[in-house]
Each structure stands twice: as C-alpha cells, then as structure tokens.
Design an enzyme around this catalytic site. Structure first.
Site, PDB file in Angstrom:
ATOM      1  N   HIS A  61      57.286  22.383  29.365  1.00  0.00           N
ATOM      2  CA  HIS A  61      56.055  21.904  28.950  1.00  0.00           C
ATOM      3  C   HIS A  61      55.555  20.536  29.955  1.00  0.00           C
ATOM      4  O   HIS A  61      55.695  19.596  29.632  1.00  0.00           O
ATOM      5  CB  HIS A  61      56.114  21.243  27.569  1.00  0.00           C
ATOM      6  CG  HIS A  61      54.845  21.044  26.738  1.00  0.00           C
ATOM      7  ND1 HIS A  61      54.613  21.371  25.536  1.00  0.00           N
ATOM      8  CD2 HIS A  61      53.737  20.721  27.045  1.00  0.00           C
ATOM      9  CE1 HIS A  61      53.505  21.147  25.116  1.00  0.00           C
ATOM     10  NE2 HIS A  61      52.944  20.850  25.872  1.00  0.00           N
ATOM     11  N   HIS A  63      52.359  19.325  32.431  1.00  0.00           N
ATOM     12  CA  HIS A  63      50.932  19.424  32.822  1.00  0.00           C
ATOM     13  C   HIS A  63      50.945  18.810  34.445  1.00  0.00           C
ATOM     14  O   HIS A  63      51.207  17.700  34.485  1.00  0.00           O
ATOM     15  CB  HIS A  63      50.159  18.393  31.973  1.00  0.00           C
ATOM     16  CG  HIS A  63      49.933  19.047  30.279  1.00  0.00           C
ATOM     17  ND1 HIS A  63      49.225  19.894  29.977  1.00  0.00           N
ATOM     18  CD2 HIS A  63      50.775  18.541  29.404  1.00  0.00           C
ATOM     19  CE1 HIS A  63      49.208  20.261  28.959  1.00  0.00           C
ATOM     20  NE2 HIS A  63      50.322  19.295  28.329  1.00  0.00           N
ATOM     21  N   LEU A  64      50.589  19.743  34.946  1.00  0.00           N
ATOM     22  CA  LEU A  64      50.405  19.482  36.777  1.00  0.00           C
ATOM     23  C   LEU A  64      49.313  19.210  37.193  1.00  0.00           C
ATOM     24  O   LEU A  64      49.047  18.708  37.941  1.00  0.00           O
ATOM     25  CB  LEU A  64      51.245  20.402  37.462  1.00  0.00           C
ATOM     26  CG  LEU A  64      52.610  20.776  37.423  1.00  0.00           C
ATOM     27  CD1 LEU A  64      53.238  21.970  38.298  1.00  0.00           C
ATOM     28  CD2 LEU A  64      53.508  19.425  37.831  1.00  0.00           C
ATOM     29  N   ARG A  65      48.254  19.448  36.155  1.00  0.00           N
ATOM     30  CA  ARG A  65      46.824  18.974  36.474  1.00  0.00           C
ATOM     31  C   ARG A  65      46.216  19.641  37.634  1.00  0.00           C
ATOM     32  O   ARG A  65      45.076  19.258  38.035  1.00  0.00           O
ATOM     33  CB  ARG A  65      46.570  17.397  36.597  1.00  0.00           C
ATOM     34  CG  ARG A  65      47.283  16.761  35.387  1.00  0.00           C
ATOM     35  CD  ARG A  65      46.313  17.012  34.122  1.00  0.00           C
ATOM     36  NE  ARG A  65      46.638  15.910  33.122  1.00  0.00           N
ATOM     37  CZ  ARG A  65      46.907  16.360  31.869  1.00  0.00           C
ATOM     38  NH1 ARG A  65      46.816  17.699  31.324  1.00  0.00           N
ATOM     39  NH2 ARG A  65      47.125  15.451  30.726  1.00  0.00           N
ATOM     40  N   ASN A  95      46.253  24.204  30.916  1.00  0.00           N
ATOM     41  CA  ASN A  95      44.868  23.638  30.650  1.00  0.00           C
ATOM     42  C   ASN A  95      44.385  22.714  32.052  1.00  0.00           C
ATOM     43  O   ASN A  95      44.288  21.347  32.075  1.00  0.00           O
ATOM     44  CB  ASN A  95      44.889  22.435  29.488  1.00  0.00           C
ATOM     45  CG  ASN A  95      46.068  21.611  29.559  1.00  0.00           C
ATOM     46  OD1 ASN A  95      46.856  21.492  30.476  1.00  0.00           O
ATOM     47  ND2 ASN A  95      45.827  20.244  28.923  1.00  0.00           N
ATOM     48  N   ASN A 279      49.261  13.819  21.380  1.00  0.00           N
ATOM     49  CA  ASN A 279      48.801  14.778  20.697  1.00  0.00           C
ATOM     50  C   ASN A 279      50.050  15.947  20.707  1.00  0.00           C
ATOM     51  O   ASN A 279      50.471  16.580  21.653  1.00  0.00           O
ATOM     52  CB  ASN A 279      47.669  15.468  21.127  1.00  0.00           C
ATOM     53  CG  ASN A 279      47.220  16.579  20.257  1.00  0.00           C
ATOM     54  OD1 ASN A 279      47.855  16.625  19.026  1.00  0.00           O
ATOM     55  ND2 ASN A 279      46.286  17.268  20.704  1.00  0.00           N
ATOM     56  N   ASP A 306      56.136  17.552  27.739  1.00  0.00           N
ATOM     57  CA  ASP A 306      54.776  17.246  27.500  1.00  0.00           C
ATOM     58  C   ASP A 306      54.242  16.206  28.446  1.00  0.00           C
ATOM     59  O   ASP A 306      53.472  15.363  28.017  1.00  0.00           O
ATOM     60  CB  ASP A 306      54.301  16.894  25.936  1.00  0.00           C
ATOM     61  CG  ASP A 306      53.162  17.338  25.896  1.00  0.00           C
ATOM     62  OD1 ASP A 306      52.302  17.513  26.570  1.00  0.00           O
ATOM     63  OD2 ASP A 306      52.614  17.197  24.693  1.00  0.00           O
ATOM     64  N   HIS A 310      47.363  10.809  33.051  1.00  0.00           N
ATOM     65  CA  HIS A 310      45.866  10.634  32.817  1.00  0.00           C
ATOM     66  C   HIS A 310      45.835   9.432  33.575  1.00  0.00           C
ATOM     67  O   HIS A 310      46.430   8.499  33.677  1.00  0.00           O
ATOM     68  CB  HIS A 310      45.734  10.486  31.482  1.00  0.00           C
ATOM     69  CG  HIS A 310      45.646  11.433  30.535  1.00  0.00           C
ATOM     70  ND1 HIS A 310      44.853  12.464  30.839  1.00  0.00           N
ATOM     71  CD2 HIS A 310      46.596  11.900  29.687  1.00  0.00           C
ATOM     72  CE1 HIS A 310      45.022  13.370  29.724  1.00  0.00           C
ATOM     73  NE2 HIS A 310      46.144  13.112  29.234  1.00  0.00           N
TER      74      HIS A 310
END
Ligand code: DOR
Length: 429
Positions: A61, A63-65, A95, A279, A306, A310
């Site tokens: 899980h 997020h590499l963006r 995402n 979240n 996760d 940001h």
C-alpha cells in the site's frame, strides 16, 4: 573489486522457515553461496554481526503520486524512501492522475520503476475507470501486463452489484481485489473518528460502522463468489472480529493494518495537527489494542504503510480542508517494532513473505534465504533506538508525525536484485 558480488557475514538469518546464523554471498543478483565462515574474495564485504538478515519488505500500500502529483512524491523519491525503509517491492496505489485504470498508465509506472531501479515497483490497477465506481477497468488487459492487485483505494467500491461482478472477474483471472472499506454516505465531510473526542472538538465524525459495514459486505461477497478479497488498512476492533470469524470459516479473506493505526489514537487530533488526519481515521485505544492482537494472532496478515505523501501547501490548510494521509515507508519498521510485542520472525513475516503472497509476488519477494534465490534482502539492526531526522527523509514530502518519537530497530542495508541500494542507512543512488 567485483561489483556484482557482496559478502555478508555474521548475521542471524530469518525467513519463513526459521532462524539461523549464516554468512551469505550474493553474485549476479542471486544468493550464490550460504554457509558458515565464508571467506571474503574480491567483492564488497559487509560485516553484519549482531544484525538480522531477512527477505526484503513488501509494501501492499504505497502512494507514489506519479503520474500527476510530482510535488508530493515521484516514483524516484518514493522508491528511495522504500529502499531506506527496507522495502524491495511496493504495490503502487492507483489514485494517480491519470488513474492507473488502463494499460498505458500502468506500463508507465512499471517502466519508470525499472528505470529508477531501487525497488520493485508493482502498479495496482483500479477496479473502476477513474476510480469513479461505475464501470470496471479491463482487468484481463491489465493482468496481461502484470497487474496482480486491483483496488479503488482512496475510496471503496460502493455498488454491491459491481463489486460482485468485479470479484467474479478477478476470481477467473487469478488476481486479487483489495478494498478500501468506507461506506461513503456515512463519512461525508468527516475529519476524524466519530466518538467522544470528536464530540468534544465539535468536528464531523467518521464512524467505525462505515468501515465495518463494507468489511462485512465484502466478506459475504467473497463467500458468494469464492474469490479472494484483501481488506486494506483495517482500523476498528469490530473489523478485526469480522475478519477473524471469516478466516475461521476458511473464507479467502486477507487483511492489513498500518503502523499508524497501531500507534496513534484519535486524541492526537485535539492538537488540530493535520499530520494526524488519515483515512480511515486514527481510532480509540481499544481499537488499537484489537488491531495489535489481530496482527499478533495472524487475523491481520500484513503490515502495510499507506504511505501517503502530501505537500506542505496542502497539509498546512485547516483540518477540514487538508487531505488525509501520512508518510510511512521510512518509519514502518521502527514504529511497528516499538508497538508490537511479537517475535522477529512474526514481525518480518507481516512485512515480507505474507504481503508478497497477497500481492502475487512470491516468485521473487519474501523468498527463503537459500542458494539460487533472488537477492532481495534487508539487514536490520534490532537494537537501534532512533528518531526521524526530518531533513534526512528521502520522500519529497514531510507529513509525518513521527518526528521526535522514539522508534526501535533500524534498517541498516537493503539489497535489491543483488545490489546494495542502502548502505549503513544511506541510499546509494
Ligand atoms: O490517508 C489516506 N490517504 N488514506 C487513503 O485511503 C488515501 C490516501 C491518499 O491517497 O492520500
């Protein structure tokens, strides 16, 4: 100097089969020799006495963006953060912008991961086009280019009928669906866990039930279809109970929990510090205890980060406007070790071979430490006590609340495909 070989001596080796003292020689990307008192040749020699040597970690899980949000993270900065955290493989969440819902975007992420070459970047595919929840993505085409895990993470698939079809389709293809369990109609506008603390602060709440209803629904859909389902970032005591009961019945259900959901509770939000906004939200101390018990007794299979970078511009906004998420890759081991009272073998299993199996990566990750096996490995200093240096983070973002917190056990070296990508806690590229 032979640059294609490395000798590691003095470690306690831990893999799925157990623990033993071994020296190992890596050559040309594989474990070439294991034994006692191996003699150094013309290769690099790392004396790792007092350390643990294990198969590299696998994050289900991350997020590499990239594509879309390079100001938060790129595949390069995220891969470096992963390597520093001891990860030799990460499943990249869909995402992105554009969404990982078609062959072109998925192939871009995989190719960029190979070019960076610091860990195995495995793109997930989204379950629905644009993660909008209406139309399934071309699972067969995505599976044909290597996608093994599908998820709309960031949101859950709300439509039961669509989720049923998705499970049937996934079952036929031998891929796994991973659900972000959140009934959206119960969480609109929510910023934190719905409970006593949230009432005191006067903030809109995210009820535990919003997660548990979807956990329950997907367990039942897995029963109906016979297809496996993986439940992402579980956070409540009742969710753990539901998964425990499903496993007792032999249903093909797996689950993960994050380091932050076993270490931080909802009261951290009383500081209004947006770094604690995630979240699903941080829950109560009773939930934390239940998730920990679930991890220790195997109800929850894996620890997953996760990792959700940001930029400051986004996280510096008021609590209700700031996006949810915190960094995870570089601190996962240190947080997990500080908060989970279990054997090293169990902890490493939750970060390596168990997630490797869920992600369909067990041909190259989470492997036994034996001759001929791929040299994707981590060396851990089990006695290290340390704190995060915010200036030394490899991630492009800095949204972690673990700065100034005592962490335990540290990644010393990471080897990916036989190359030393982290040496003495520093990335080599
Ligand atoms: O905290 C989170 N952040 N949870 C998610 O499900 C999505 C993630 C993100 O993409 O920032």
């Amino acid at each position: 100097m032979n640059n294609n070989a490395v000798l590691l001596t003095g470690a306690v080796v831990i893999d799925e089969s157990g623990e033993r003292q071994l020296d190992i020689r890596l050559r040309d990307g594989v474990i070439a020799e294991v034994g006692e008192a191996l003699v150094a040749g013309d290769e690099e020699h790392l004396d790792v006495s007092g350390c643990l040597l294990a198969p590299g970690f696998v994050d289900l899980h991350t997020h590499l963006r990239e594509p879309g949000m390079p100001e938060a993270e790129t595949i390069e900065t995220g891969s470096r953060a992963a390597a520093l955290g001891g990860y030799t493989a990460v499943v990249a969440m869909p995402n992105t912008d554009p969404t990982q819902d078609c062959v072109e975007v998925v192939e871009f992420v995989a190719k960029r991961g190979r070019e960076v070459g610091l860990c195995d970047v495995r793109p997930s595919g989204s379950i629905t086009i644009g993660r909008a929840g209406h139309q399934l993505t071309p699972f067969a085409d995505l599976a044909a280019v290597g996608v093994r895990l599908f998820t709309d993470d960031g949101s859950g698939v709300q439509d039961e009928g669509l989720m049923r079809r998705a499970l049937e389709y996934a079952g036929e293809l031998g891929v796994v669906l991973a659900q972000h369990c959140e009934v959206a109609s119960l969480t609109a506008g929510a910023v934190m866990h719905e409970g006593e603390c949230c009432s005191h602060l006067g903030l809109p709440g995210w009820p535990a039930l919003a997660e548990e209803l979807m956990v329950h629904r997907d367990i039942e859909l897995s029963r109906l279809t016979g297809s496996p389902v993986h439940l992402l970032h579980l956070s409540t005591a009742r969710s753990v109970e539901l998964v425990r009961a499903a496993k007792a019945e032999g249903l093909p259900v797996t689950a993960e929990a994050t380091p932050h959901h076993i270490s931080l509770n909802d009261e951290h939000l009383s500081s209004f510090d947006t770094r604690y906004k995630v979240n699903p939200p941080l829950r109560t101390i009773a939930d934390i205890e239940a998730v920990k018990v679930g991890l220790i007794d195997g109800t929850i299979d894996a620890i997953a980060t996760d990792h959700a970078p940001h930029p400051s511009a986004a996280k510096d906004r008021p609590l209700d406007e700031a996006p949810p998420g915190m960094l995870g890759l570089e601190t996962a081991l240190g947080v997990a070790r500080a908060h989970l009272d279990c054997s090293w073998q169990h902890l490493i299993g939750a970060m390596s071979w168990r997630p490797a199996k869920i992600a369909g990566l067990s041909d190259s990750q989470g492997r036994p430490i034996a001759v001929g096996e791929p040299a994707n490995l981590v060396v851990i200093d089990p006695d290290a006590e340390w704190q995060v240096d915010p200036h030394a983070l490899a991630s492009r973002s800095s949204n972690t609340p673990f700065v100034g917190v005592d962490l335990k056990a540290k990644v010393r070296h990471t080897m990916f495909q036989g190359r030393v990508v982290v040496r003495d806690g520093i990335a080599t590229a």
